[in-house]
Design a protein around this motif. Structure first.
Motif, PDB file in Angstrom:
ATOM      1  N   GLU A 294     -39.974  17.700  -7.618  1.00  0.00           N
ATOM      2  CA  GLU A 294     -40.101  16.717  -7.100  1.00  0.00           C
ATOM      3  C   GLU A 294     -39.352  16.370  -6.224  1.00  0.00           C
ATOM      4  O   GLU A 294     -39.205  15.695  -5.241  1.00  0.00           O
ATOM      5  CB  GLU A 294     -41.121  15.894  -7.564  1.00  0.00           C
ATOM      6  N   GLN A 295     -38.088  16.448  -6.666  1.00  0.00           N
ATOM      7  CA  GLN A 295     -36.692  16.445  -6.208  1.00  0.00           C
ATOM      8  C   GLN A 295     -36.652  16.858  -4.512  1.00  0.00           C
ATOM      9  O   GLN A 295     -36.245  16.018  -3.970  1.00  0.00           O
ATOM     10  CB  GLN A 295     -35.744  16.578  -6.628  1.00  0.00           C
ATOM     11  N   GLY A 316     -28.513   6.387 -18.568  1.00  0.00           N
ATOM     12  CA  GLY A 316     -28.611   5.720 -17.422  1.00  0.00           C
ATOM     13  C   GLY A 316     -29.148   6.154 -16.237  1.00  0.00           C
ATOM     14  O   GLY A 316     -30.060   6.042 -15.912  1.00  0.00           O
ATOM     15  N   SER A 317     -28.083   6.883 -15.273  1.00  0.00           N
ATOM     16  CA  SER A 317     -27.537   6.999 -13.786  1.00  0.00           C
ATOM     17  C   SER A 317     -28.580   8.452 -14.062  1.00  0.00           C
ATOM     18  O   SER A 317     -28.965   8.979 -13.200  1.00  0.00           O
ATOM     19  CB  SER A 317     -26.346   7.273 -13.777  1.00  0.00           C
ATOM     20  N   ASP A 337     -33.649   8.498 -10.517  1.00  0.00           N
ATOM     21  CA  ASP A 337     -34.813   8.047 -10.310  1.00  0.00           C
ATOM     22  C   ASP A 337     -36.241   9.471  -9.646  1.00  0.00           C
ATOM     23  O   ASP A 337     -37.632   9.020  -9.471  1.00  0.00           O
ATOM     24  CB  ASP A 337     -34.138   8.910  -8.570  1.00  0.00           C
ATOM     25  N   TYR A 338     -35.839  10.246 -10.641  1.00  0.00           N
ATOM     26  CA  TYR A 338     -37.399  10.954 -10.734  1.00  0.00           C
ATOM     27  C   TYR A 338     -37.806  11.113 -12.641  1.00  0.00           C
ATOM     28  O   TYR A 338     -37.399  12.486 -13.215  1.00  0.00           O
ATOM     29  CB  TYR A 338     -37.169  12.529 -10.114  1.00  0.00           C
TER      30      TYR A 338
END
Lengths: 367, 310, 295
Positions: A294-295, A316-317, A337-338
């Motif tokens: 998806e990235q 976390g990140s 983010d994904y």
């Protein structure tokens, strides 16, 4: 000139339980002037023994050690022009901070004015001025650490030796001290030899790194080179967090056939692997080189796998995703983010441009 | 301090002046630190040990000793005095050591749950008599055991309407009297060892036992006692060894009498060596005593090797 | 909201809790009673020694004895000093114990340090031989030792003879090694890098850290030698060379009837140790566990 050179240095220990064993085997290297050289490896790999041999606290069984132009094989620690920072700081508990820092110079019979000057200067650099008349037990861990460094600084030695100096600090303080040590190296312009078992520490601090395992030097290189071009599977597995994934396979034409998948090798790499056509190889892929489909903005043609995700660990990140290829557990590191869910099928892209191939027999990288 | 090494990768060790000098530079201080104790050890332990062994096969005399082989050992095996002494020593050991360990454990168990202040107070109270010498204690007890009504023990007996007893002068009660005085002796050192061991038992074990419905007795039997075993064993062995060497009480209070009732092995050795000056026989007896003690020590090492750090 | 049943359960638990607390309190009170009684029992001989030493010659033989002397007197103490030699015995004990304390602390700490922290060929072998020798009972070596000192060296009845066999004991070397081993080795390394010579490392770095352990060693040595009897008894023959313990036994045979003087002598012998104990209590109470079983 304050370089440190090992020429065919070996160290054999006699242990009551284990009999004789080689702590360091034929070590051969040069630590350059003003270099921050980090020795890293698992415990018992011989890194601390190497450091102690430079210090003169252990004597090599064979080989020569040079500090500068001098052979120091039999020199007493005090005659080697070195200073050392110990893992437990080794501050004299009955002496004040000032006495701790000046003890070495006093033993060397330096004039009092010079001692005072140097102690004051070191205390200023390390912001220890207000603590000079306290005893070590009245100081916090971080402060004791600084005193131990200060004791080394006042000696103004050719070579600084650090033996896992940050391992007794908590995580936050460790990061802070790491930065301070880096700055200190630039400021002092001294040769530093630093031993740690923590590869993150090694990567962030070292101008070059010596990776050791079972008494043997695996590779000596800059952090970048170690990460990009590890010489063998040990280095590849030790450097980087989480470690590199290894998958067994066979090189067939421009593909690597594994138990479940076929991976395509980029054309420009094929010539390197000519000798291994039709043979078993071990494919090495770093967790950060496995990407969530998806990235990607462009849909790749090959090297897509669709495993069932077993475990997801959030950091976390980013987060770590675990799945299996054959019998191997593979870990991938994704951007937060994904998000990915456990127990679902997920399409992943393996970036073969960044892959490394190893000879499964010798464990060396094929190059 | 520094492991030995050769220069420039040469792996053979040769005995040269240069190597010798290097050896002393490396290790000189180490040997200097232990030199005097070693000399004293050879002079006052090794040499006497060897000589005692030689004496035990001789009829010793200042003018010239005569080699008599195993005669000393044979004669002590056939001597009823030796066996009486052996019997007395065994009775003394069997009657003192286990009882005193139980007293010690009992006191330690009671002190352990107390608060810090009380703990220190009782530790000190039970330790204090221990700094008094064996001679002092023997003299005091000699007076307590006084056969007249002026002796404290007989005074107490008289108070309850009982007749005075000739404690130390009667062969039937003499050894018992020596045993009795150990019960009220110093238990401080043992108490401290037990308390240290009890402090080392993790609290979580007792908490787990609480959850498992264990009562006071069950905790003592299943947790405390088994985990104190190393200490108990240590006290047992040390107690046996020292009671096998008991001498001062027998010397000061009874001179081994009456009628050999309090003649212990250690007293017999003293008597043969320094009263009859039969050094050979005494040496043979001391080796029998030594043999017993070494056997006990070896048993201790075997049972406790995992619990002692060297 | 609590139902009736919950209410009942709550009350029941509370009642049980109260009962348990009561048991605990009673148990604790019982413990104190038993401990105090036993402590008094162990102190009776010492108390009796004091009481008897304060009686005059007629009061002491009185039947039944006075538990508290009706006319306390220091007569007995006076008689102790009239006998002659008591002050000298006291001095002898002090001299011998002091010499041996110093020599044992110095030599045992040096050797203990070497065995614990320095690496040199033969250290394990030598240490195990020393350790093994601790099993040998004193009675074995005593006779040849006596012949050596009295006949060979011909130094019987001297201070030299009194101190020489125990100038440094194996037990003390072992004790010193035990607490030296617990000191961090990195400090020794640091001192070497700080250009410290080996004797100076011992003096400037090790000794200050080993002080509590050495204090224990010294105190135990002092008490043991103050109280030791057999060796001084063997090698002293003149009245002037006797130590307190040896001198004290002579009361037993010279003054069979004079228990007052005997008890006064015992008091004077024991009191220095009581003072040492009371002043240095914490060392006694902590020290015993250093050498013995793993605490």
């Amino acid at each position: 000139m304050s370089e440190v050179r090992f020429v065919q240095v070996s160290k054999e220990f006699e242990d009551n339980n284990k009999g004789k064993f080689m702590a360091v085997k034929n070590a051969d290297f040069t630590i350059r002037d003003k270099e921050f050289m980090v020795f890293v490896g698992p415990s018992g790999c011989g890194k601390t023994t190497s450091l102690r041999m430079i210090a003169g606290l252990e004597r090599q069984t064979s080989g020569d050690i040079y500090i500068g132009d001098r052979i120091v094989n039999k020199a007493h620690p005090k005659d080697r022009d070195i200073a050392m920072v110990f893992q437990d700081y080794a501050l004299y508990p009955h002496m004040t901070i000032r006495e701790n820092m000046s003890f070495g110079l006093k033993n060397l019979k330096r004039p009092k004015s010079e001692i005072d000057e140097k102690v004051t200067e070191a205390a200023r650099i390390l912001s220890l001025e207000t603590l000079l008349d306290r005893k070590p037990r009245e100081l916090s861990g971080g402060q004791r650490q600084r005193v131990a460094v200060g004791r080394a600084i006042v000696r103004n030695p050719k070579v600084f030796l650090f033996d896992e100096p940050l391992s007794n600090l908590d995580a936050k303080l460790r990061v802070q001290m790491r930065i301070e040590l880096s700055e200190l190296h630039k400021r002092l312009g001294a040769t530093i030899v630093y031993v740690t078992h923590d590869q993150v520490e090694a990567m962030t601090l070292g101008t070059r790194i010596v990776v050791m395992n079972q008494g043997e030097i695996q590779q000596i290189d800059t952090p970048e080179e170690l990460y990009k071009n590890p010489k063998n599977m040990f280095v590849a597995g030790f450097i980087g967090s989480p470690p590199m994934n290894f998958v067994k396979g066979r090189l067939e034409g421009n593909t690597i056939q594994t138990a479940e998948h076929v991976f395509f090798v980029p054309e420009h790499m094929l010539s390197t692997y000519k000798a291994y056509q039709g043979k078993e190889v071990t494919l090495g892929i770093r967790p950060e080189d496995i990407l969530n489909l998806e990235q990607l903005t462009v849909q790749p043609a090959h090297n897509i796998i669709e495993p069932v995700i077993k475990v997801v660990e959030h950091l976390g990140s980013e987060f770590l995703v675990y799945f299996s290829i054959g019998e191997e557990t593979i870990v991938a590191k994704f951007n937060a983010d994904y998000p990915v869910k456990a127990f679902t099928k997920q399409q992943l892209y393996v970036n073969m441009d960044k892959m490394t191939l190893f000879d499964p027999e010798t464990q060396f990288r094929i190059s | 301090m520094i492991e030995s090494s050769q220069s420039s990768g040469i792996k053979t060790k040769r005995f040269t002046w240069e190597n010798t000098k290097q050896f002393f530079r490396d290790y000189g201080w180490c040997y200097a630190f232990i030199l005097i104790p070693l000399i004293l050890f050879v002079l006052f332990t090794v040499y006497p040990l060897v000589m005692a062994f030689i004496y035990s096969f001789q009829r010793y005399s200042v003018l010239g000793s005569e080699w008599i082989g195993l005669d000393n050992y044979k004669s002590l095996m056939n001597s009823s005095v030796f066996w009486t002494a052996m019997k007395n020593t065994l009775i003394y050991t069997a009657a003192t050591v286990p009882v005193n360990i139980l007293i010690t454990l009992f006191l330690a168990l009671m002190i352990f749950p107390l608060n810090n202040k009380s703990q220190t107070f009782f530790k000190a109270a039970f330790y204090l008599p221990g700094v008094t010498s064996g001679i002092t204690m023997s003299l005091i007890w000699l007076w307590i055991f006084d056969p007249t009504g002026a002796g404290l023990l007989n005074a107490i007996f008289n108070l309850f309407g009982l007749d005075s007893v000739m404690w130390l002068a009667n062969p039937d009660t003499a050894l018992f009297s020596l045993i009795l005085m150990t019960y009220l002796g110093a238990h401080g050192a043992g108490i401290l060892l037990y308390l240290a061991a009890m402090g080392g038992i993790p609290k979580s074990l007792y908490e787990a036992a609480d959850i498992d419905h264990a009562g006071w007795w069950s905790k003592l039997k299943n947790i405390t006692w088994p985990l104190l075993k190393p200490t108990t064993l240590y006290l047992l062995v040390m107690g046996i060894i020292s009671s096998f060497q008991v001498f001062e009480q027998a010397y000061v209070m009874t001179m081994g009498g009456p009628n050999l009732a309090t003649t212990t092995i250690a007293y017999l050795i003293y008597d043969h060596a320094f009263q009859s000056f039969d050094f050979g026989l005494a040496a043979a007896e001391s080796f029998v005593l030594g043999f017993i003690i070494i056997v006990i020590s070896v048993i201790q090492f075997k049972f406790m090797s995992t619990d002692i750090e060297y | 909201m609590t139902t009736n049943q919950q209410q009942i359960q709550l009350q029941l638990d509370e009642k049980k809790d109260k009962q348990r607390n009561l048991w605990k309190k009673t148990g604790l009170a019982l413990i104190y009673v038993v401990l105090i009684i036993w402590a008094v029992l162990t102190f009776i001989p010492l108390i009796w020694m004091f009481v008897s030493s304060l009686k005059d010659s007629t009061a002491i033989t009185q039947v039944p004895p006075q538990l508290i002397p009706k006319q306390p007197t220091l007569d007995a103490y006076q008689r102790v000093f009239e006998v002659g030699g008591f002050a000298r015995w006291f001095l002898n004990s002090l001299i011998v114990s002091t010499i041996l304390t110093i020599s044992n602390v110095v030599l045992a700490s040096l050797a203990g340090y070497a065995f614990a922290k320095l690496k040199f060929p033969g250290r394990h072998t030598i240490f195990w031989i020393l350790l093994g020798s601790m099993m040998i009972p004193g009675q074995i070596t005593l006779i040849p030792l006596y012949i050596l000192i009295v006949n060979t060296f011909q130094i019987a009845d001297t201070y030299f003879a009194l101190v020489i066999p125990t100038i440094v004991t194996t037990a003390n070397i072992f004790l010193a090694r035990q607490f030296m081993a617990s000191l961090p080795s990195s400090l020794i390394d640091a001192a070497r890098i700080d250009a410290c010579s080996e004797p100076k490392i011992f003096w400037k770095v090790i000794l200050p850290m080993a002080k509590p352990g050495l204090a224990v060693l010294g105190i135990f040595t002092f008490v043991a030698n103050w109280n030791s009897f057999f060796w001084p008894f063997l090698v002293t023959s003149s009245n002037e060379m006797r130590t307190l313990q040896v001198g004290l036994t002579s009361f037993r045979y010279q003054y069979t009837a004079d228990y007052g003087a005997m008890m006064a002598g015992a008091v004077l012998t024991a009191i220095p140790m009581f003072i040492v104990f009371l002043v240095l209590q914490k060392y006694f109470l902590k020290g015993i566990t250093i050498g013995a079983v793993k605490g």
